[in-house]
Design a protein around this motif. Structure first.
Motif, PDB file in Angstrom:
ATOM      1  N   UNK A  61       0.801  -1.227   0.000  1.00 56.65           N
ATOM      2  CA  UNK A  61       0.000   0.000   0.000  1.00 56.65           C
ATOM      3  C   UNK A  61       0.833   1.276   0.000  1.00 56.65           C
ATOM      4  N   UNK A  62       2.095   1.209   0.454  1.00 52.74           N
ATOM      5  CA  UNK A  62       2.907   2.428   0.440  1.00 52.74           C
ATOM      6  C   UNK A  62       3.190   2.846  -1.000  1.00 52.74           C
ATOM      7  N   UNK A  63       3.096   1.911  -1.929  1.00 51.35           N
ATOM      8  CA  UNK A  63       3.295   2.249  -3.345  1.00 51.35           C
ATOM      9  C   UNK A  63       2.278   3.289  -3.803  1.00 51.35           C
ATOM     10  N   UNK A 242     -11.556  17.759  -0.476  1.00 50.30           N
ATOM     11  CA  UNK A 242     -10.721  16.699  -1.042  1.00 50.30           C
ATOM     12  C   UNK A 242      -9.558  16.364  -0.113  1.00 50.30           C
ATOM     13  N   UNK A 243      -8.995  17.355   0.582  1.00 51.07           N
ATOM     14  CA  UNK A 243      -7.916  17.088   1.535  1.00 51.07           C
ATOM     15  C   UNK A 243      -8.442  16.243   2.692  1.00 51.07           C
ATOM     16  N   UNK A 244      -9.562  16.675   3.269  1.00 49.86           N
ATOM     17  CA  UNK A 244     -10.163  15.900   4.361  1.00 49.86           C
ATOM     18  C   UNK A 244     -10.669  14.553   3.860  1.00 49.86           C
ATOM     19  N   UNK A 245     -11.111  14.511   2.604  1.00 46.22           N
ATOM     20  CA  UNK A 245     -11.529  13.243   2.010  1.00 46.22           C
ATOM     21  C   UNK A 245     -10.375  12.269   1.906  1.00 46.22           C
ATOM     22  N   UNK A 246      -9.183  12.779   1.573  1.00 47.68           N
ATOM     23  CA  UNK A 246      -8.007  11.915   1.507  1.00 47.68           C
ATOM     24  C   UNK A 246      -7.664  11.360   2.883  1.00 47.68           C
ATOM     25  N   UNK A 247      -7.817  12.198   3.926  1.00 50.47           N
ATOM     26  CA  UNK A 247      -7.572  11.720   5.288  1.00 50.47           C
ATOM     27  C   UNK A 247      -8.615  10.666   5.667  1.00 50.47           C
ATOM     28  N   UNK A 248      -9.881  10.916   5.288  1.00 47.59           N
ATOM     29  CA  UNK A 248     -10.931   9.933   5.569  1.00 47.59           C
ATOM     30  C   UNK A 248     -10.641   8.610   4.877  1.00 47.59           C
ATOM     31  N   UNK A 249     -10.139   8.673   3.626  1.00 48.82           N
ATOM     32  CA  UNK A 249      -9.794   7.443   2.913  1.00 48.82           C
ATOM     33  C   UNK A 249      -8.570   6.776   3.532  1.00 48.82           C
ATOM     34  N   UNK A 250      -7.629   7.580   4.058  1.00 47.27           N
ATOM     35  CA  UNK A 250      -6.485   7.020   4.791  1.00 47.27           C
ATOM     36  C   UNK A 250      -6.995   6.178   5.961  1.00 47.27           C
ATOM     37  N   UNK A 252     -10.085   5.000   6.335  1.00 51.14           N
ATOM     38  CA  UNK A 252     -10.922   3.905   5.843  1.00 51.14           C
ATOM     39  C   UNK A 252     -10.092   2.749   5.308  1.00 51.14           C
ATOM     40  N   UNK A 253      -9.124   3.032   4.431  1.00 52.31           N
ATOM     41  CA  UNK A 253      -8.347   1.941   3.841  1.00 52.31           C
ATOM     42  C   UNK A 253      -7.550   1.229   4.924  1.00 52.31           C
ATOM     43  N   UNK A 254      -7.095   1.989   5.922  1.00 53.54           N
ATOM     44  CA  UNK A 254      -6.415   1.347   7.038  1.00 53.54           C
ATOM     45  C   UNK A 254      -7.287   0.309   7.722  1.00 53.54           C
ATOM     46  N   UNK A 390      -3.034   4.488   3.998  1.00 53.69           N
ATOM     47  CA  UNK A 390      -3.522   4.015   5.290  1.00 53.69           C
ATOM     48  C   UNK A 390      -3.427   2.510   5.413  1.00 53.69           C
ATOM     49  N   UNK A 391      -3.556   1.828   4.278  1.00 50.51           N
ATOM     50  CA  UNK A 391      -3.419   0.374   4.273  1.00 50.51           C
ATOM     51  C   UNK A 391      -1.998  -0.085   4.519  1.00 50.51           C
ATOM     52  N   UNK A 392      -1.034   0.822   4.318  1.00 53.16           N
ATOM     53  CA  UNK A 392       0.360   0.491   4.599  1.00 53.16           C
ATOM     54  C   UNK A 392       0.705   0.723   6.064  1.00 53.16           C
ATOM     55  N   UNK A 393       0.195   1.827   6.610  1.00 50.10           N
ATOM     56  CA  UNK A 393       0.662   2.286   7.918  1.00 50.10           C
ATOM     57  C   UNK A 393      -0.164   1.737   9.078  1.00 50.10           C
ATOM     58  N   UNK A 394      -1.493   1.784   8.969  1.00 52.15           N
ATOM     59  CA  UNK A 394      -2.325   1.432  10.122  1.00 52.15           C
ATOM     60  C   UNK A 394      -2.253  -0.053  10.498  1.00 52.15           C
TER      61      UNK A 394
END
Length: 438
Positions: A61-63, A242-250, A252-254, A390-394
């Protein structure tokens, strides 16, 4: 680069474009959700602890974070169709890297192959998600993405079952005892089981390159959708939604990756015999969630309401994971016991139910976050794709907590703040159109 179709020449039917993109989403799902089975497998052959094993998700996911903006630049040059073909070609390279990795049973080789796979998927995701949003009416965008989600997670149901049948069959007690009880020859024989399935996967992807390259997939230019006010901005960073949306997706994907990719590891740790197929439980729950999205958005509730309900349900699932007993399977007995599907302990069932809880986050966030971006849509899409990190880090955070606490069940507490931020975005974050506005 393909020439953009004039507005009047765009197809009135979305069936063919959606079918082609649907094939790609199946590939996304199959390759992505193999990780859930690959993690406990590599833990066995490489003798890893939970934290080390979850570097599988980190490398993959870090890719998305590292390559999202470069791949957006590539798409600007190639167009969607050629870019998708290029993404598939990069995925073929990543899959073929599993052959030397399996021959040497070298964990770093596996992680390198996963990073290359993630790079190929980055360009495919960057192209396909905004395409699905823009190919039809905005108000039904979440419904179209939900259809893609059903296909994606349907592949996620199939992938662990296929992996278990081809790779994990006949492992017996070795699956639970790990590399410490296996001879070097046994470890190598087990590692070699990966080779032929991944060769077949590479062949299928190679054929798909031709399908996409010569398909009738039309090009959609995001600059054609210049929403009012978008041209007053000078940077995509001026759009809070869109910035907050990216954080929300971070976030979510986590939690999505935690639910799909750690469930097998969690089940293995508490003695679930069929741990290799547990990712399928989460994927089935997600498919059910996407079916709700397809049938109910926007007919019965809005994209925003779907997001709100997902966040609340996710919080409840986290509480269920942490506070229920692994010695009881009462919840699974009620929910799936009648079906003949093997039941699981209550905390594992709640991990699977996270899939149902948050299924509609991805399809709801995309149209809410991209609304009003106009000529910045491609850049906004790249930012949202970067949220996949988020899938890489969380999951690594969960793995570190699990190792530190000596209790994987308690480590799932870290998912609660993720759902709470999604709740904030559903209530207020998506409404913001400038920093400092209410």
């Amino acid at each position: 680069m393909e020439a953009a179709l004039p507005v009047e020449e765009k197809p009135t039917s979305t069936v063919i474009p959606m079918a082609i993109i649907g094939v790609l989403f199946f590939i996304f799902g199959f390759v992505t959700w193999l990780n859930g089975s690959l993690i406990p497998f590599l833990q066995i052959i490489c003798d890893l602890n939970e934290f080390q094993a979850l570097f599988v998700t980190f490398a993959f996911y870090i890719a998305y974070t590292v390559m999202a903006l470069p791949m957006a630049s590539v798409l600007a040059r190639t167009g969607y169709r050629n870019g998708m073909a290029l993404g598939l070609a990069i995925m073929v390279v990543g899959i073929l890297m599993f052959i030397p990795a399996a021959l040497t049973a070298n964990y770093l080789f596996f992680l390198s192959g996963l990073f290359v796979l993630g790079t190929g998927l980055t360009i495919l995701q960057t192209a396909s998600n905004p395409y699905v949003v823009m190919v039809g009416p905005k108000e039904s965008a979440a419904m179209r993405i939900s259809i893609m989600g059903i296909i994606n997670k349907g592949a996620g149901v199939v992938a662990p079952i296929v992996f278990t049948a081809l790779i994990l069959a006949d492992l017996g007690d070795l699956a639970h005892e790990g590399a410490g009880t296996m001879t070097e020859a046994e470890i190598q024989e087990l590692s070699n089981r990966l080779i032929m399935p991944y060769i077949y996967m590479a062949g299928v992807l190679f054929l798909l390159i031709g399908l996409v390259k010569f398909s009738p997939l039309p090009h959609i230019d995001p600059e054609e959708d210049l929403s009012e006010g978008a041209d007053e901005k000078t940077s995509v960073l001026q759009f809070p939604q869109v910035i907050l949306g990216a954080v929300a997706l971070f976030a979510y994907v986590g939690v999505e990756v935690i639910a799909g990719d750690t469930i097998g590891l969690f089940g293995k740790n508490i003695g679930v015999a069929h741990f290799g197929t547990l990712t399928s439980y989460t994927m089935v729950c997600m498919v059910i969630g996407y079916l709700i999205g397809v049938t109910c958005i926007p007919r019965f509730f809005s994209q925003q309401r779907a997001l709100l309900g997902s966040a609340i349900a996710g919080c409840l699932c986290v509480l269920g994971i942490v506070f229920t007993s692994p010695s009881s399977s009462a919840i699974a007995d009620v929910l799936i016991g009648w079906s003949g599907i093997p039941t699981v302990p209550n905390p594992v069932m709640f991990v699977a139910l996270m899939g149902l809880a948050h299924a509609l986050v991805w399809p709801a966030v995309w149209p809410l976050a991209l609304e009003g971006l106009g000529k910045f849509t491609a850049q906004g899409s790249a930012l949202l794709i970067m949220g996949i990190s988020g899938g890489a880090i969380l999951p690594l955070v969960l793995g570190k907590l699990s190792t530190s606490l000596g209790d994987m069940q308690a480590a799932y507490w870290m998912a609660l703040p993720c759902y709470l931020f999604i709740l904030y975005y559903a209530v207020a974050g998506y409404k913001l159109r400038s920093w400092g506005s209410k």
